[in-house]
Enzyme design. Structure first.
Site, PDB file in Angstrom:
ATOM      1  N   GLY A 192       0.835  -1.194   0.000  1.00 10.60           N
ATOM      2  CA  GLY A 192       0.000   0.000   0.000  1.00 10.60           C
ATOM      3  C   GLY A 192       0.868   1.241   0.000  1.00 10.60           C
ATOM      4  O   GLY A 192       2.094   1.163   0.121  1.00 10.60           O
ATOM      5  N   VAL A 248       2.672   4.697   1.132  1.00 12.95           N
ATOM      6  CA  VAL A 248       3.376   5.016   2.370  1.00 12.95           C
ATOM      7  C   VAL A 248       2.438   5.757   3.325  1.00 12.95           C
ATOM      8  O   VAL A 248       1.592   6.536   2.892  1.00 12.95           O
ATOM      9  CB  VAL A 248       4.657   5.832   2.071  1.00 12.95           C
ATOM     10  CG1 VAL A 248       4.327   7.223   1.576  1.00 12.95           C
ATOM     11  CG2 VAL A 248       5.559   5.879   3.277  1.00 12.95           C
ATOM     12  N   LYS A 251       0.460   0.266   6.953  1.00 10.11           N
ATOM     13  CA  LYS A 251       0.858  -1.148   6.855  1.00 10.11           C
ATOM     14  C   LYS A 251       1.591  -1.619   8.100  1.00 10.11           C
ATOM     15  O   LYS A 251       1.251  -2.643   8.679  1.00 10.11           O
ATOM     16  CB  LYS A 251       1.781  -1.370   5.656  1.00 10.11           C
ATOM     17  CG  LYS A 251       1.153  -1.151   4.326  1.00 10.11           C
ATOM     18  CD  LYS A 251       2.175  -1.217   3.224  1.00 10.11           C
ATOM     19  CE  LYS A 251       3.317  -0.241   3.457  1.00 10.11           C
ATOM     20  NZ  LYS A 251       2.887   1.172   3.461  1.00 10.11           N
ATOM     21  N   SER A 252       2.606  -0.861   8.494  1.00  7.34           N
ATOM     22  CA  SER A 252       3.418  -1.291   9.628  1.00  7.34           C
ATOM     23  C   SER A 252       2.587  -1.340  10.897  1.00  7.34           C
ATOM     24  O   SER A 252       2.779  -2.208  11.745  1.00  7.34           O
ATOM     25  CB  SER A 252       4.601  -0.344   9.818  1.00  7.34           C
ATOM     26  OG  SER A 252       5.230  -0.128   8.586  1.00  7.34           O
ATOM     27  N   PRO A 300       7.137  -2.465   1.572  1.00 12.87           N
ATOM     28  CA  PRO A 300       7.091  -1.043   1.867  1.00 12.87           C
ATOM     29  C   PRO A 300       6.275  -0.275   0.834  1.00 12.87           C
ATOM     30  O   PRO A 300       5.984  -0.785  -0.241  1.00 12.87           O
ATOM     31  CB  PRO A 300       8.547  -0.648   1.778  1.00 12.87           C
ATOM     32  CG  PRO A 300       9.099  -1.573   0.750  1.00 12.87           C
ATOM     33  CD  PRO A 300       8.328  -2.849   0.858  1.00 12.87           C
ATOM     34  N   GLY A 303      26.489 -35.213 -38.353  1.00  4.82           N
ATOM     35  CA  GLY A 303      25.157 -35.141 -38.950  1.00  4.82           C
ATOM     36  C   GLY A 303      24.443 -33.828 -38.665  1.00  4.82           C
ATOM     37  O   GLY A 303      23.326 -33.621 -39.112  1.00  4.82           O
ATOM     38  N   ALA A 304      25.089 -32.935 -37.899  1.00  4.28           N
ATOM     39  CA  ALA A 304      24.422 -31.676 -37.555  1.00  4.28           C
ATOM     40  C   ALA A 304      24.354 -30.731 -38.759  1.00  4.28           C
ATOM     41  O   ALA A 304      23.529 -29.829 -38.798  1.00  4.28           O
ATOM     42  CB  ALA A 304      25.131 -31.003 -36.394  1.00  4.28           C
ATOM     43  N   LYS A 356      27.507 -29.449 -40.445  1.00  7.66           N
ATOM     44  CA  LYS A 356      28.651 -28.538 -40.472  1.00  7.66           C
ATOM     45  C   LYS A 356      29.199 -28.339 -41.889  1.00  7.66           C
ATOM     46  O   LYS A 356      29.368 -27.213 -42.345  1.00  7.66           O
ATOM     47  CB  LYS A 356      29.768 -29.079 -39.562  1.00  7.66           C
ATOM     48  CG  LYS A 356      29.386 -29.180 -38.104  1.00  7.66           C
ATOM     49  CD  LYS A 356      30.541 -29.658 -37.243  1.00  7.66           C
ATOM     50  CE  LYS A 356      30.954 -31.103 -37.503  1.00  7.66           C
ATOM     51  NZ  LYS A 356      29.950 -32.102 -37.092  1.00  7.66           N
ATOM     52  N   SER A 398      34.946 -31.596 -33.892  1.00  5.71           N
ATOM     53  CA  SER A 398      35.694 -31.063 -32.747  1.00  5.71           C
ATOM     54  C   SER A 398      34.837 -31.202 -31.496  1.00  5.71           C
ATOM     55  O   SER A 398      34.301 -30.227 -30.992  1.00  5.71           O
ATOM     56  CB  SER A 398      36.073 -29.604 -32.986  1.00  5.71           C
ATOM     57  OG  SER A 398      34.922 -28.828 -33.250  1.00  5.71           O
TER      58      SER A 398
END
Ligand SMILES: Nc1nc2c(ncn2[C@@H]2O[C@H](COP(=O)(O)OP(=O)(O)O)[C@@H](O)[C@H]2O)c(=O)[nH]1
Lengths: 629, 308
Positions: free
Chosen positions: A51, A53, A57-58, A129, A485-486, A488, A554
């Site tokens: 909420g 200031v 709240k406090s 706060p 097989g990727a 490259k 690699s």
């Protein structure tokens, strides 16, 4: 949910207090009709109280602590004493002000942790706060809360912060809220005023998707309608603050959703002959059992769970949401921190490199179009670039502004982000936990948000032009890496063929060109001489102004790092594809060991793109890279 | 691995209870710390909290403790504490490192020597010793498992991540801590300007010359600690229990400044009963620590300067 356990008679037992100075619920429960057994008071519920200031709240928290008997003995007297000595009027709010400098400033500055207990359960107050400067603390508190109290001053009404907090609660996913209309004494504790107020407020809250469980008139200082019913406002028949809190449901963990576990790490501690390779993480949702087929995203790698691991207890046969888990895999696949573990038979997450998001910004430096940030989602961490701000919401009016190029501190906005590498996530509408991310700017978390949806990866203009793409390459080493097989070699040849003649001379080093000249090492685990020689050769060629495209096997990350260290401009491009696709392309299901790069410049899934598109993406990346450096 | 017996998974229904919840969160934080900081250390005061933390590390890393445990030896620790430290170091094969402020000890700038007050003594023997040990300026002594004794450690790299067993309920200033709390090079703690923490994301990025304190036990209470020690059967120093004299330590520190409390609790169960029902219910845990009383904000100013 819980079995009711028989509890010993508590009728004659004196009230006992625990370490926190709180009475035990079993004891209190004996006084409350229909009180629940100890088994149901296990976990605590985190709540936030937010909420503007000075709206109280406090004071309300102080009162709640005092009125539920949750204060350590002598604390109240001690604070009263201190006030008397310093000639300050006593405030319940002081109970929270554990810190000296906080008292001096007179504002609550952080999400402190305070506990109180009712017959039903324990509450952990993440005291949020109200000062506008400290919004980030509210976010910290609210992000962990299961429920929230929104406090307003009856005399002042809906303030900017009230709207902002309410909106953030909704965005942070806090759905259980109650509104506390404080300081009713200042407006004469009248029903008509309260009713009018409650109508206004209800309208505003529902416009942002919040449905409060109750709107409660209270006098915080006197404790009216907090723990006890108000005598002065006897016209109010709804629940008190404690009643509404106790009626909230502890959401528990999302065990029923699809399995999601961001991989924190893959551990292999070899001391004492331990040869387990354990994938570890905390489960965000769902459950996992031994034998389940897991799929890691975005790499798409999959295998079965061989065992669940634990220390100092019998290994579990099932683990679920909220648990920090560890498991071993049936097959040796390389997974790494940042991937999202899911189950093959459940709905998959989304993988993308462009996303639409809702973001709240807390940084002192604005969030700007064109700048780069680090995005952290689950355990993934990627560099992102703010492509576009679709609209900024004015926190107080909630009007949308559409022509902005920056989001300021404390603003909320919808933005499009472009990611350097793909990440896996869920859409906020599908699964909250795995849609949430934070943005890091200058070493600190400066904003947070949720992913609304994935957008098409590459702008369409590019994909149309992909087939005719050309680029001038600069001197440097383009190192293509990925399992067999990727793709490259294919990509390397494509890049060489499409390189523009106006750029650097191109040299292609792939397995075909090298042939038997640089033999690949035969013995497993032996350092690859071929990789080392090629790394050296590439760096020499680069030094003489060539653009070197390397496409050799690699698999060892250390070797590639060594190659990087020798070159001046090193760009590591990681290619991958799901295991089935790789098997199809190579005609073999045998998977060779391959270490995924830790921070490749670019990662591409060649099963989702045509060769033209893959090539165009590399060019697009190189383009951006040359314009930046 | 040591001869700890396996405890069966709790017979409760599938639901995780309060201690499990705490354990899972702490384990998560420990793994985040491990993944984020190559130069990571854990402070081990030998007390119950940091020993629970050590146990949680074994949970997080499946029986291993892949980081050094740093102990600040003021030379005034109760001797049983040091024996216990070295016993566990050997049994669990821990990397234990200790450091101390050798200059202050040599110059007798201590409270027991009668030359400074309690707070200054803490500043010299703990805060300064800790700062220098973490930064690598001070000598680090590492337990050598082959030799069975401490040798000077060759690693002088500053630790950039430091795991600490602070709990929010201990006293006021700790309730404002974060799980990941960045500190400047001088160990300073800027309370008002802490980065936010939410959604399991923490301040794992840090500028050169700074380091981060990690607090996996922030949500635990003293009672949680003892209940967990009981559940997991974690070995603790005998000083916590009444040995027949009708007194025990509730919090361990240096002998000149830590007093035993009157209590006949002889084991973990009896301590739990005592905490729940007995006379400590409303007395602060650190009430036996003299330095807390010397001035109102004593502990907080020590904390800003880096004392745990
Ligand atoms: N008249 C009146 N004043 C109140 C009430 N509740 C709180 N206050 C006062 O409002 C001021 C701000 O309260 P505080 O709790 O510090 O607000 P916070 O900033 O929201 O935590 C203090 O001076 C309180 O005494 C109430 O119910 N009635």
């Amino acid at each position: 949910m819980n079995a009711v356990t028989g509890s010993a008679s508590t009728a004659t037992r004196p009230l006992r207090l625990d370490e926190e100075g709180l009475p035990f619920p079993e004891d209190l429960a004996s006084n409350a009709p229909g009180g629940e057994s100890a088994a149901e008071v296990e976990a605590r519920m985190g709540i936030v109280i937010v909420g503007h200031v000075d709206h109280g709240k406090s004071t309300i928290i102080g009162r709640l602590l005092a009125d539920t008997g949750s204060l350590p003995e002598g604390k109240l007297e001690q604070i009263k004493d201190l006030c008397a000595r310093t000639a300050k009027p006593f405030e319940y709010a002081f109970l929270l002000d554990a810190l000296k400098d906080e008292r001096a400033q007179g504002i609550t500055i952080d999400a402190a942790r305070v506990f109180f207990r009712t017959p039903k359960r324990r509450y952990l107050i993440l005291d949020a706060p109200g000062h506008v400067e400290f919004l980030k603390n509210m976010v910290t508190g609210a992000a962990r809360a299961e429920a929230a109290l929104l406090v307003l001053d009856a005399g002042e009404g809906i303030q900017e912060n009230t709207r902002r907090h309410a909106y953030l609660l909704s965005m942070l996913g806090v759905r259980q809220i109650a509104v506390v209309v404080n300081k009713m004494d200042l407006v004469g504790s009248r029903q008509e005023d309260f009713d009018a107020f409650a109508r206004d407020l209800g309208g505003f809250l529902s416009s942002i998707g919040l449905e409060p469980a109750a709107i409660i008139p209270v006098i915080g200082r006197e404790g009216d309608n907090l723990a006890t019913r108000s005598a002065t406002m006897s016209w109010y028949t709804g629940p008190t603050v404690l009643e509404v809190l106790d009626a909230f449901r502890s959401q528990g963990e999302a065990v029923d959703g699809p399995f999601r576990m961001p991989v924190q790490a893959v551990f292999k501690f070899t001391n004492d002959g331990d040869d387990r390779r354990i994938v570890a993480g905390t489960i965000d949702s769902g459950r996992l059992r031994v034998g389940d087929e897991v799929v890691f995203h975005p790499s798409g790698k999959r295998t079965r769970v061989k065992s669940l691991e634990a220390f100092n207890r019998v290994a579990p046969s099932i683990v679920g949401a909220g648990e920090s888990a560890g498991f071993t895999l049936a097959q040796q696949i390389y997974v790494q921190r940042g991937e999202l573990a899911t189950l093959a038979h459940e709905p998959p997450p989304v993988t993308a490199t462009r996303i639409r998001t809702s973001i709240f910004w807390l940084g002192t430096r604005p969030l700007e179009v064109g700048r780069s940030y680090t995005l952290k989602l689950g355990t993934a961490r990627v560099s992102v670039h703010l492509e576009h701000i679709e609209r900024v919401l004015d926190a107080s009016t909630l009007d949308a502004v559409t022509d902005r190029t920056a989001v300021l501190r404390n603003e909320v906005a919808e933005c499009v982000l472009k990611l350097r590498q793909p990440i896996a996530f869920d859409r906020a509408a599908d699964l909250a936990a795995t849609s949430r991310f934070v943005l890091v700017d200058n070493f600190s978390i400066s904003g947070g948000g949720v992913v609304r949806e994935a957008l098409v990866a590459a702008p369409t203009r590019e994909s149309v032009a992909a087939a005719n793409a050309h680029a001038a390459l600069r001197a440097g080493v383009l190192w293509l890496t990925g399992p067999k097989g990727a793709g490259k070699s294919a990509l390397a040849r494509w890049l060489a063929a499409h390189a523009d003649a106006s750029g650097a001379k191109v040299e292609l080093l792939d397995d075909d060109t090298l042939g038997e000249l640089f033999p690949a090492s035969s013995a497993r685990g032996e350092p690859s001489l071929r990789v080392r020689r090629v790394a050296w050769l590439a760096s020499r060629l680069e030094a003489h102004g060539a653009a070197v495209i390397v496409a050799i096997d690699s698999p060892d990350d250390d070797e590639r790092r060594a190659a990087r260290a020798q070159a001046t401009n090193f760009v590591e491009i990681q290619l991958h594809a799901p295991a089935e696709v790789l098997a199809q392309r190579t005609g073999s299901t045998e998977s060779q060991p391959y270490e995924v790069p830790v921070q490749p410049e670019l990662t591409l899934d060649t099963s989702r793109l045509t060769l033209d598109e893959t090539g165009a993406q590399v060019f697009a990346w190189l383009d951006e890279w040359s314009s930046q450096s | 691995m040591s001869a700890t017996t396996l405890t069966a998974p709790p017979s409760r229904a599938s639901r995780i209870d309060h201690l499990d919840q705490l354990e899972h969160r702490s384990v998560h934080l420990l793994r985040e710390a491990y993944a984020s900081f190559p130069q990571l250390a854990m402070l081990w005061s030998i007390g119950k909290d940091s020993t629970v933390l050590l146990w949680l590390a074994r949970k997080a890393f499946f029986g291993h403790v892949p980081m050094p445990l740093v102990h600040i030896d003021t030379s005034y620790k109760i001797p049983e504490m040091i024996q216990y430290r070295d016993r566990l170091a050997a049994e669990w094969r821990l990397t234990v490192i200790y450091g101390q402020n050798e200059e202050a000890l040599a110059a007798k700038q201590t409270f027991p020597d009668g030359n400074v007050d309690r707070l200054t003594c803490c500043g010299n023997l703990k805060t300064e010793a800790l700062r220098r040990t973490l930064s690598g300026e001070g000598k680090r002594y590492r337990f050598d498992h082959k030799l069975g004794k401490y040798v000077v450690d060759t690693n002088k790299e500053p630790y950039t991540g430091v795991i600490v067993g602070a709990r929010a309920d201990e006293e006021g200033s700790r309730s404002k801590e974060r799980y990941f709390s960045p500190r400047s090079g001088e160990n300073n703690w800027n309370i008002a300007d802490q980065p936010p923490e939410f959604w399991n994301q923490y301040a794992t990025e840090f500028a050169p010359g700074t380091h981060v304190r990690i607090h996996p036990l922030l949500d635990w209470t003293e009672l949680d600690i003892w209940e967990y020690i009981e559940r997991e059967r974690i070995p603790t120093v005998a000083l916590y229990y009444d040995q027949g004299k009708g007194e025990r330590y509730r919090s361990l520190g240096c002998w000149p400044c830590t007093k035993a409390v009157t209590s006949d609790a002889r084991n973990v169960q009896e301590i739990i009963v005592e905490l729940k029902s007995g006379r400590f219910a409303n007395i602060a845990e650190r009430s036996g620590r003299a330095q807390d009383k010397d001035d109102g904000g004593g502990l907080e100013s020590l904390r800003r300067e880096g004392y745990m």
